[in-house]
Design a protein around this motif. Sequence first.
Motif, mmCIF file in Angstrom:
data_model
loop_
_atom_site.group_PDB
_atom_site.id
_atom_site.type_symbol
_atom_site.label_atom_id
_atom_site.label_comp_id
_atom_site.label_asym_id
_atom_site.label_seq_id
_atom_site.Cartn_x
_atom_site.Cartn_y
_atom_site.Cartn_z
ATOM 1 N N TRP A 210 0.851 -1.182 0.000
ATOM 2 C CA TRP A 210 0.000 0.000 0.000
ATOM 3 C C TRP A 210 0.894 1.242 0.000
ATOM 4 O O TRP A 210 1.960 1.250 0.620
ATOM 5 C CB TRP A 210 -0.901 0.026 1.234
ATOM 6 C CG TRP A 210 -1.881 -1.113 1.306
ATOM 7 C CD1 TRP A 210 -2.563 -1.672 0.279
ATOM 8 C CD2 TRP A 210 -2.279 -1.828 2.490
ATOM 9 N NE1 TRP A 210 -3.370 -2.692 0.729
ATOM 10 C CE2 TRP A 210 -3.223 -2.812 2.086
ATOM 11 C CE3 TRP A 210 -1.946 -1.739 3.831
ATOM 12 C CZ2 TRP A 210 -3.823 -3.685 2.980
ATOM 13 C CZ3 TRP A 210 -2.544 -2.597 4.728
ATOM 14 C CH2 TRP A 210 -3.479 -3.562 4.302
ATOM 15 N N GLU A 264 -14.342 9.709 3.969
ATOM 16 C CA GLU A 264 -15.167 9.126 2.904
ATOM 17 C C GLU A 264 -14.732 9.611 1.520
ATOM 18 O O GLU A 264 -14.767 8.861 0.542
ATOM 19 C CB GLU A 264 -16.640 9.472 3.127
ATOM 20 C CG GLU A 264 -17.342 8.551 4.089
ATOM 21 C CD GLU A 264 -18.848 8.728 4.054
ATOM 22 O OE1 GLU A 264 -19.539 7.831 3.534
ATOM 23 O OE2 GLU A 264 -19.330 9.781 4.532
ATOM 24 N N SER A 266 -11.771 10.527 0.630
ATOM 25 C CA SER A 266 -10.401 10.152 0.316
ATOM 26 C C SER A 266 -10.365 8.853 -0.484
ATOM 27 O O SER A 266 -11.198 7.958 -0.282
ATOM 28 C CB SER A 266 -9.586 9.991 1.597
ATOM 29 O OG SER A 266 -8.303 9.484 1.326
ATOM 30 N N THR A 267 -9.409 8.765 -1.384
ATOM 31 C CA THR A 267 -9.225 7.532 -2.152
ATOM 32 C C THR A 267 -8.378 6.512 -1.410
ATOM 33 O O THR A 267 -8.247 5.382 -1.870
ATOM 34 C CB THR A 267 -8.558 7.851 -3.507
ATOM 35 O OG1 THR A 267 -7.310 8.524 -3.269
ATOM 36 C CG2 THR A 267 -9.452 8.738 -4.351
ATOM 37 N N LYS A 269 -7.690 3.761 1.235
ATOM 38 C CA LYS A 269 -8.561 2.764 1.856
ATOM 39 C C LYS A 269 -8.022 2.243 3.179
ATOM 40 O O LYS A 269 -8.735 1.550 3.902
ATOM 41 C CB LYS A 269 -8.752 1.585 0.896
ATOM 42 C CG LYS A 269 -9.338 1.973 -0.450
ATOM 43 C CD LYS A 269 -10.700 2.622 -0.306
ATOM 44 C CE LYS A 269 -11.291 3.008 -1.653
ATOM 45 N NZ LYS A 269 -12.585 3.702 -1.512
ATOM 46 N N VAL A 270 -6.777 2.575 3.502
ATOM 47 C CA VAL A 270 -6.163 2.102 4.746
ATOM 48 C C VAL A 270 -6.073 3.270 5.714
ATOM 49 O O VAL A 270 -5.591 4.343 5.353
ATOM 50 C CB VAL A 270 -4.772 1.500 4.482
ATOM 51 C CG1 VAL A 270 -4.089 1.134 5.790
ATOM 52 C CG2 VAL A 270 -4.893 0.278 3.585
ATOM 53 N N ASP A 294 -15.773 0.064 3.397
ATOM 54 C CA ASP A 294 -14.690 -0.232 2.452
ATOM 55 C C ASP A 294 -13.337 0.289 2.928
ATOM 56 O O ASP A 294 -12.481 0.661 2.137
ATOM 57 C CB ASP A 294 -15.013 0.346 1.078
ATOM 58 C CG ASP A 294 -15.161 1.856 1.111
ATOM 59 O OD1 ASP A 294 -15.378 2.399 2.214
ATOM 60 O OD2 ASP A 294 -15.062 2.488 0.033
ATOM 61 N N ARG A 295 -13.143 0.351 4.226
ATOM 62 C CA ARG A 295 -11.881 0.812 4.778
ATOM 63 C C ARG A 295 -11.224 -0.290 5.607
ATOM 64 O O ARG A 295 -11.897 -1.111 6.232
ATOM 65 C CB ARG A 295 -12.075 2.056 5.663
ATOM 66 C CG ARG A 295 -12.617 3.279 4.930
ATOM 67 C CD ARG A 295 -11.630 3.759 3.876
ATOM 68 N NE ARG A 295 -11.962 5.066 3.334
ATOM 69 C CZ ARG A 295 -12.772 5.286 2.312
ATOM 70 N NH1 ARG A 295 -13.363 4.272 1.714
ATOM 71 N NH2 ARG A 295 -13.005 6.512 1.861
ATOM 72 N N TRP A 519 -10.322 -9.676 5.174
ATOM 73 C CA TRP A 519 -10.411 -8.233 4.963
ATOM 74 C C TRP A 519 -11.873 -7.808 4.964
ATOM 75 O O TRP A 519 -12.722 -8.459 4.358
ATOM 76 C CB TRP A 519 -9.754 -7.837 3.646
ATOM 77 C CG TRP A 519 -8.329 -8.284 3.532
ATOM 78 C CD1 TRP A 519 -7.855 -9.354 2.846
ATOM 79 C CD2 TRP A 519 -7.203 -7.678 4.167
ATOM 80 N NE1 TRP A 519 -6.493 -9.460 2.993
ATOM 81 C CE2 TRP A 519 -6.056 -8.441 3.801
ATOM 82 C CE3 TRP A 519 -7.031 -6.578 5.003
ATOM 83 C CZ2 TRP A 519 -4.782 -8.120 4.239
ATOM 84 C CZ3 TRP A 519 -5.754 -6.265 5.433
ATOM 85 C CH2 TRP A 519 -4.648 -7.032 5.058
ATOM 86 N N ASN A 520 -12.149 -6.689 5.643
ATOM 87 C CA ASN A 520 -13.517 -6.188 5.780
ATOM 88 C C ASN A 520 -14.444 -7.254 6.351
ATOM 89 O O ASN A 520 -15.648 -7.260 6.089
ATOM 90 C CB ASN A 520 -14.060 -5.703 4.432
ATOM 91 C CG ASN A 520 -13.215 -4.590 3.841
ATOM 92 O OD1 ASN A 520 -12.600 -4.753 2.803
ATOM 93 N ND2 ASN A 520 -13.162 -3.445 4.527
ATOM 94 N N PRO A 527 -6.936 -5.752 -0.166
ATOM 95 C CA PRO A 527 -7.528 -4.541 -0.753
ATOM 96 C C PRO A 527 -6.470 -3.673 -1.427
ATOM 97 O O PRO A 527 -5.279 -3.751 -1.125
ATOM 98 C CB PRO A 527 -8.164 -3.826 0.446
ATOM 99 C CG PRO A 527 -8.252 -4.847 1.518
ATOM 100 C CD PRO A 527 -7.113 -5.793 1.287
ATOM 101 N N SER A 529 -4.997 -0.014 -1.978
ATOM 102 C CA SER A 529 -4.965 1.319 -1.374
ATOM 103 C C SER A 529 -3.744 2.061 -1.897
ATOM 104 O O SER A 529 -2.784 2.297 -1.183
ATOM 105 C CB SER A 529 -4.922 1.220 0.158
ATOM 106 O OG SER A 529 -4.961 2.510 0.740
#
Length: 947
Positions: A210, A264, A266-267, A269-270, A294-295, A519-520, A527, A529
Amino acid sequence: MRFHLKFYLHYLVLLGFSSVISIYGPHQRAQKTGDILLGGLFPIHFGVASKDQDLAARPMSTECVRYNFRGFRWLQSMIFAIEEINNSSTLLPNITLGYRIFDTCNTVSKGLEASLSFVAQNKIDSLNLDEFCNCKGNIPSTIAVVGASGSAVSTAVADLLGLFYIPQISYASSSRLLSNKNQYKSFMRTIPTDEYQAIAMAAIIDHFQWNWVIAIASDDEYGRPGIEKFENEMFHRDICIDLNVLISQYIDEAEIRRLADRIENSTAKVIAVFASGPDIEPLIKEMVRRNVTDRIWLASEAWASSSLVAKPEYLDVMGGTIGFALRAGHIPGFKEFLQQVHPKKSSHNEFVREFWEETFNCYLKDSPRNEDSENGSTSFRPLCTGEEDIASVETPYLDYTHLRISYNVYVAVYAIAQALQDILTCTPGKGLFANGSCADIRKVEAWQVLKQLRHLNFINSIGEKVCFDNGSELSANYTIINWHRSSEDGSVVFKEVGYYSIHNKNGAKLSIEKTKILWNGHLTEVPFSNCSEECEPGTRKGIIDGKPTCCFECTECSDGEFSDHKDASVCSKCPNNSWSNGNHTSCFLKEIEFLSWTEPFGIALALFAVLGVLLTAFVLGVFVQFRDTPIVKASNRELSFLLLFSLICCFSSSLIFIGEPQDWTCRVRQPAFGISFVLCISCILIKTNRVLLVFEAKIPTSLHRKWWGLNLQFLLVFLFTFVQVMICVVWLYNAPPGSYKNYDIDEIIFITCNEGSMMALGFLIGYTCLLAAVCFFFAFKSRKLPENFTEAKFITFSMLIFFIVWISFIPAYFSTYGKFVSAVEVIAILASSFSLLACIFFNKVYIILLKPSRNTIEEVRCSTAAHSFKAAAKATLRHSSASRKRSSSVGGSSASSPSSSISMKTNGNETESSSTRRHSQKPRVSFGSGTVSLSLSFEEARKNLVK
């Protein structure tokens, strides 16, 4: 007077401390007397109630809110350790440890309130007020403090306790700021510093590749230094942080909503969080309310297993969280001790009553909650019976499967006990104090315990070395956990998926079992990120103006460069002997090129060179075969043989330019070419100049015959050639040529010769051209000599071709590259050699082989006579014209020479000499306006020219 003043000052100090304790001190505590007293600071509550003080009346102590079951378990761990030590017959025998434990409510203010009680009691003891008041029954001084949990609280407490050299051992404060022993003199801890945790967190992000994350930290001494170290590690690993914010549990809701909006949008994801459970809880509640699933959350140790956020109702958002947990320890008998807790059995622990009420949601008799309930100020709760079963309720208090912080508390108490044991068993003369003295265990003071702790060194039950000397920190050993949902009851399960360990000798080691991670909460694929999509092999990451380095565009590698993996930062340059393939993912070996014997161009040049050698050898053979004929003799037979030999050398030298260049061929080819051509041009120059001098001389005297003999001719050829040889020797000595691989051309390696010195090459060719220019000059002057044996016009023409070839060679040589450099020089050698061979010898060979009638002495005499007549006639006419001018009359004149007699008939009158009459068949030649009859004696010419 001085005695009363001292007593008065001591009274004020005592009164001040008593006032602080009575008014602002915590209401609850766990307290038990003993010979030696230990202090304790634990977060029994998560925070304090937000309340504005208008100061209309004396301010009251702030109320603590939200009960912390884990904090109460940590407190129980301290009590359990103290009771275990008191029951031990080997550790501190006949010494009873007591304790005074306060609730910090996870805030600095409450922590300082509790610490003031420790300091006040020690201050009273240091003032020696026993003679003024009855203090015999008072609680003894606190010689060490276990706590606090949060780094912000420990920092404030350490500043205060350090003033009085009261040792403080924290079980959960991991801020790297607390490693400063100069500022926090009495602070120690049984937890690794956050510096290692920040490195571990960055290592995990790097492990999953990431590069675009959000960083959140609590706005205190724990979060700020931790996230600062984390940012530094991210920078060194070329990982970018899109959003970096500080939070607190007391932040207002509007600010929380704005922060949630930014997350929300922001692109990334971590989300990496360096905060405590209470500080991160408001943000997580907002994210759960918005159902942002989705984070991926990356949790520091402070909240990775916090009961505030590790709730089943949060798992839809928080499922899959990756967190750090301390290495778990084992405390024998602790499970049973926790289950024995009961309000009636814990008279020394005032926190048990609130714990019981919070666990069973009831209230006990004489509880403050009972009064509040009667007044209607709180929600209704039933009365506790006292018969409730603690084992029937699931709370974090009974979660003893992974004892981490509880074990740290246990180790901290035993460290203090071990230091006291060392004081107890100290041998006079070997102690740590002045003159090797030992402290009195019955009257031990805090500073003495601090001294002993700094020299403490022991191994705990899980094999870790515990020492508190300057600069020592515990080894970082973290368990990496993943939040799963239990398939049985839907609760949060902390699944161990790896570990991170740092050892001084072996360095850091990260181990993660990716197959165990969900994950999630349910996905197995890692994922994505990253700020930009990954670049495929054959491309590299290109910088975008105004964007972080992690946001990039994929740029194709340049020719000659490649990248064989994804997300390459730079394209690697192919080795010199390689070139990149079409998609720039690898390199292939370049094709090696030189003027080869096997390629058509090389074969053609070689054939022409061999043809030149054969033709020259054929001409040489013809000349040898017909060496006694007049045409060969008239061509200066010996010099012609040497000239033909030099032409063979010229043609042969061109072959050295073909084939793979080696060091020896590079050193030989230019000298061979230069010396061969100088030898050739020297022969032509000497031969042409000799004939010119002989025929233009009016009387070929013995002097001419002497100086233009064969010896002198060969000597001059040798001298001219020797100059070229010396040029080559100096060149080879100072800057010898050598084989050279030219890698500058794409996909091809040209093997050529590095000439070493272009100046030397210029001298070599320049000297050759200089001789050719002189030869051209003499040939041009000799153009009207008897053409049967000198071919002056052909020599002139050959020299013109020579100049054209080599003048054209210079720009062609410097404008070409690779194998064509050798080809250009070979073509120049062959062209100039063929021109010399054809112009000088082909006409003679033609006469010798196809026109033998012209290869006679009479033919040679005829051409010689014609030339001699022209020369003599010109001289006679010049002489007659001068005589007529002197005598002013017209008459005959004659001119004779030792070798000839001439009769001339002018204006129709013919005069004959006696010599002319004796030879009736003499050549008659028209010249000017009259006819001239001549007879020539060829004695001298025959001797000098026809040999």
